[in-house]
Design an enzyme around this catalytic site. Structure first.
Site, PDB file in Angstrom:
ATOM      1  CG  ASP A  16     -87.896 -54.112 -25.559  1.00 38.40           C
ATOM      2  OD1 ASP A  16     -87.613 -55.335 -24.922  1.00 38.40           O
ATOM      3  OD2 ASP A  16     -87.635 -54.085 -26.904  1.00 38.40           O
TER       4      ASP A  16
ATOM      5  CG  ASP B 251     -81.944 -56.479 -26.327  1.00 35.72           C
ATOM      6  OD1 ASP B 251     -81.044 -55.971 -25.944  1.00 35.72           O
ATOM      7  OD2 ASP B 251     -81.985 -57.632 -26.396  1.00 35.72           O
TER       8      ASP B 251
END
Length: 176
Positions: A7, A9
């Site tokens: 992922d 952020d």
């Protein structure tokens, strides 16, 4: 192929409840870029799957998002590494797409791009939706305590979830 999916952020860069809207707000987490470079140099392909509903909300445009990803690639390259495919979901939470995590569409796109099965591939995230997307396609769910990870730990996690302090700890485990 040794594939690792991240992922963005909260895993690679700082997260914000107000969204990361500019290149100046895109700030790598300590040790994250070095971890990606180490993984890359050790033969891992590091791909990124990220929800970016800020696009649908009008907080930033595609050119800004691409500038963030170009900066990520340049910074990792300066450390001797490489970032593989980066895929994003541009949709808002109510648009009903198949790519917004916790749906697994982004992970399926990465698997199709590389022509590999996802069974057992580690997907590293900081939210429950990341872990759910991983499980949906047979990936190994991995939670980091960075970003929203510490808050996510307060909720029940899928039984098979591995937990690490940060991306550097993930890299150390995978590289040995």
């Amino acid at each position: 192929m040794k594939l690792l999916i991240l992922d963005r952020d909260g895993v690679i860069n700082q997260d914000s409840d107000a969204y990361i809207k500019t290149l100046e707000e895109w700030l790598p987490l300590p040790g994250a870029l070095e971890a990606i470079a180490r993984l890359s140099k050790a033969g891992w392909t590091v791909a990124v799957a990220t929800n970016q509903s800020g696009l649908a909300r009008g907080y930033y445009d595609l050119a800004t998002l691409e500038a963030m990803h170009a900066s990520l690639r340049e910074r990792v390259a300066a450390l001797g590494g490489e970032v593989g495919l980066i895929v994003h979901c541009p949709h808002g939470p109510d648009e009903g797409c198949d790519c917004r995590k916790p749906k697994p569409g982004l992970l399926v796109r990465i698997a199709a791009h590389y022509g590999v099965p996802l069974a057992g591939v580690w997907y590293v995230g900081d939210r429950l939706g990341d872990l759910q997307a991983a499980l949906a396609v047979g990936c190994q769910p991995v939670l980091v305590r960075t970003g929203k990870g510490a808050r996510t730990l307060e909720s029940p996690l899928p039984a098979t979830t591995l937990v690490f302090d940060d991306l550097a700890a993930v890299a150390a485990r995978l590289i040995g």
